[in-house]
Design a protein around this motif. Sequence first.
Motif, mmCIF file in Angstrom:
data_model
loop_
_atom_site.group_PDB
_atom_site.id
_atom_site.type_symbol
_atom_site.label_atom_id
_atom_site.label_comp_id
_atom_site.label_asym_id
_atom_site.label_seq_id
_atom_site.Cartn_x
_atom_site.Cartn_y
_atom_site.Cartn_z
ATOM 1 N N VAL A 38 3.470 -4.016 -11.386
ATOM 2 C CA VAL A 38 3.423 -5.057 -10.411
ATOM 3 C C VAL A 38 2.158 -5.943 -10.181
ATOM 4 N N ASP A 39 2.297 -6.934 -9.296
ATOM 5 C CA ASP A 39 0.956 -7.724 -9.344
ATOM 6 C C ASP A 39 -0.076 -7.326 -8.373
ATOM 7 N N ASP A 40 -0.680 -6.212 -8.925
ATOM 8 C CA ASP A 40 -1.550 -5.647 -7.890
ATOM 9 C C ASP A 40 -2.684 -6.527 -7.592
ATOM 10 N N ARG A 41 -3.273 -7.401 -8.435
ATOM 11 C CA ARG A 41 -4.012 -8.127 -8.030
ATOM 12 C C ARG A 41 -3.896 -9.034 -6.977
ATOM 13 N N GLN A 42 -2.977 -9.815 -7.163
ATOM 14 C CA GLN A 42 -2.360 -10.664 -5.978
ATOM 15 C C GLN A 42 -2.246 -9.979 -4.599
ATOM 16 N N GLY A 43 -1.698 -8.715 -4.677
ATOM 17 C CA GLY A 43 -1.445 -7.999 -3.466
ATOM 18 C C GLY A 43 -2.808 -7.609 -3.051
ATOM 19 N N ALA A 44 -3.920 -7.117 -3.772
ATOM 20 C CA ALA A 44 -5.087 -6.458 -3.225
ATOM 21 C C ALA A 44 -5.751 -7.967 -2.838
ATOM 22 N N ARG A 45 -5.699 -9.001 -3.428
ATOM 23 C CA ARG A 45 -6.365 -10.048 -3.093
ATOM 24 C C ARG A 45 -5.868 -10.633 -1.753
ATOM 25 N N ALA A 46 -4.362 -10.521 -1.302
ATOM 26 C CA ALA A 46 -4.070 -10.957 -0.007
ATOM 27 C C ALA A 46 -4.338 -10.005 1.112
ATOM 28 N N ALA A 47 -4.707 -8.711 0.505
ATOM 29 C CA ALA A 47 -5.048 -7.836 1.646
ATOM 30 C C ALA A 47 -6.334 -8.174 2.182
ATOM 31 N N LEU A 78 6.653 -8.121 -14.626
ATOM 32 C CA LEU A 78 5.476 -8.244 -13.574
ATOM 33 C C LEU A 78 6.287 -8.506 -12.225
ATOM 34 N N LEU A 79 6.271 -7.378 -11.421
ATOM 35 C CA LEU A 79 7.201 -7.334 -10.158
ATOM 36 C C LEU A 79 6.108 -7.866 -8.966
ATOM 37 N N PRO A 80 6.695 -8.860 -8.290
ATOM 38 C CA PRO A 80 5.690 -9.231 -7.062
ATOM 39 C C PRO A 80 5.322 -8.408 -6.202
ATOM 40 N N THR A 81 4.069 -8.457 -5.295
ATOM 41 C CA THR A 81 3.706 -7.719 -4.265
ATOM 42 C C THR A 81 3.775 -8.457 -3.087
ATOM 43 N N GLU A 82 3.745 -7.937 -1.969
ATOM 44 C CA GLU A 82 3.679 -8.640 -0.812
ATOM 45 C C GLU A 82 2.930 -7.991 0.397
ATOM 46 N N LEU A 83 2.021 -8.723 1.197
ATOM 47 C CA LEU A 83 1.291 -8.218 2.132
ATOM 48 C C LEU A 83 2.285 -8.236 3.447
ATOM 49 N N LEU A 84 2.138 -6.953 4.100
ATOM 50 C CA LEU A 84 3.176 -7.098 5.361
ATOM 51 C C LEU A 84 2.029 -6.574 6.360
ATOM 52 N N VAL A 85 1.768 -7.468 7.436
ATOM 53 C CA VAL A 85 0.707 -7.275 8.641
ATOM 54 C C VAL A 85 1.482 -6.654 9.525
#
Lengths: 358, 358
Positions: free
Chosen positions: A166-175, A335-342
């Motif tokens: 999964v796109d860990d980097r992108q998800g962590a970046r968003a967090a 490579l599956l997407p990740t998404e920030l959930l606020v």
Amino acid sequence: MSTKRTVPRKVTISQIAKEAGVSKTAVSFAFNDPSQLSPATVNHIRAIAERLGYSPDPIARSMTTRRTNALGVLLPLDIAATMANPFFPLFLRGVGAVCGATGMTLMLVPPLWGSMLKAIPHATVDGFIVVGLEIDRGEVQQLRRRRVPFVMVDGNAPEDIPAINVDDRQGARAAMMHILSLGHRRIGIVSLESWHHRYEDFTSTIAARLAGYREGLAEYGRTIDDPDIQMVTVSTSRAGGVEAFTRLWRSESPPTAIVAMSDITALGVLEAAKAHGVRVPDQLSIVGFDDLPEAANAAPPLTTVHQPIEEKGRLAAEMLVAALDDEESEPVHHLLPTELLVRGSTGVPVWSAQPVST
Amino acid sequence: MSTKRTVPRKVTISQIAKEAGVSKTAVSFAFNDPSQLSPATVNHIRAIAERLGYSPDPIARSMTTRRTNALGVLLPLDIAATMANPFFPLFLRGVGAVCGATGMTLMLVPPLWGSMLKAIPHATVDGFIVVGLEIDRGEVQQLRRRRVPFVMVDGNAPEDIPAINVDDRQGARAAMMHILSLGHRRIGIVSLESWHHRYEDFTSTIAARLAGYREGLAEYGRTIDDPDIQMVTVSTSRAGGVEAFTRLWRSESPPTAIVAMSDITALGVLEAAKAHGVRVPDQLSIVGFDDLPEAANAAPPLTTVHQPIEEKGRLAAEMLVAALDDEESEPVHHLLPTELLVRGSTGVPVWSAQPVST
DNA sequence: CTGAAAGCGCTTACAG
DNA sequence: CTGAAAGCGCTTACAG
């Protein structure tokens, strides 16, 4: 109830053949391909098998069919530790759905006497799903040797091996950017212990998430070496989260936000914070990673990065089954997407009324 | 990296023997009992095996040793449904601990094409842990036929089969009496769907818990048929709990307390109650069963009946391993205790200031 | 210290 | 429609 005397040690096809006055071939057909036999013969054979209490030997069958009808899930940690994170049962639900649909069984293969390398040759499975393999210490070579298909999940796979990440980097970046955009400056990062206890050798997952945090910080002109940024490393469990909170909170200037690499540790942080009378998010913002079902049900609901855990399991199993049926299938890397959930566990820090704009 | 050309389809002991100029026996000994051979021979054989990329065939090995080194866990439901209740991962932690200690692997055996009966003969395992077997529809007979040891957990086992149960009746009784002692009169009971969907055929677990509820009610001169007592039956999942709350809450006189047969449904009830703005325990008391880790972390912490889930798994696996090693081991039936844990989700009903004394 | 041979319990061409 | 035979890849007495 239909046996006359105590049944013998083990009933085999040969005994039935003798008793029924037919060949072993006939007995085999009676169960596996009755159309090859006259109905009378089939009934005769089956009646005798029933009377003798026959149960076919699955090992002997596998020996000739070259199939066990079992999918192996190769684990870097023992079963107890693996099951401590709800991530895994969720992942198994995905794998299990495919097992059910294909009539396969699911084998959990933990390290044997502490070694994944030793576990690989022994498991009676048709293929492996390899999860969370960190730095490869020969495991991939050992798997190739075994000459069974395998797919790698959350690991660093060679080009020719099917893989899912999964796109860990992108998800962590968003967090991290979310936290920074709220105006937090003093930030705690909760990293995860690598299972072989060598800090330098990050799991690809851990490395990617850390890279994402760094990127997020960089967007705001910060770096991870900033004295306001503290990182602790704990085990991937609720207890690990509790420990992380304790260590971060006792520093002279505790963080106003904690960014955790997994929900289970974030939940532990939340639990410990509440136990210490720390109000979340007023006094402390918390963000996790994974989006476990319990994240949404926490009080307050946990802000986190969603990743499709069950979907990963299903996809991995589907790819493995495809490879089992077709030796020549092309190995694809997903490579599956990740998404920030606020959600409710993050907010503006108490000492700053206005969030910093991006 | 040490192979010259592409390795052949499958390397066997015979090929190595030929290449090394020794017998198959020698090759086998080189790996399994090197002391039988001169060091020189061992090294020679191993070097060739290495060059050829040999990996022993675990099926063939099992064929002669009559061992798979796998423990089977026989499931009444498919893997996805099984993993939906945190009870199960917890149980598997116990089983897994024993697997790790004995170098065994763990195989999840769900119904095959919807049938447990069909799954039993196919699984390549040395023995089974049978969990939650309800009314026996031939499964026990099928297991006997297989002539492998098995132990039954949470089921109604014959005298000669090792078994583990918990004191469900006593626990349920305590839970119900706790609610009644607080003064509640309008009570909702959340029962669980039996997996074969026949209401009359309760799992021994469900039946025992229901019996416990009845006993508790009887202590207070009440019966389950009392119009103030409503029972709903839902699936053992969080969603089931949400559904239970919804159904109970829309009645003209909703209950002031809900007694659930499992924590996962109780947590669903709690979640739904909070979502509806119902205050727990002020407006609604909730009591669960199991004492999952998340029960103590709920807000408010869930009053529930503790049962030793992980312990059950460990004990079951230990008994099975013992039976594997010693055919003649005495089959014992364990009945483990349960204990009511009063936490924050239960209290005196709003309309009654003083609890009724026992 | 080493090898020839039997055997584990099935399935599956092949022949009739 | 049925049977004799080979074979799956190992382990393990047994003999030398």
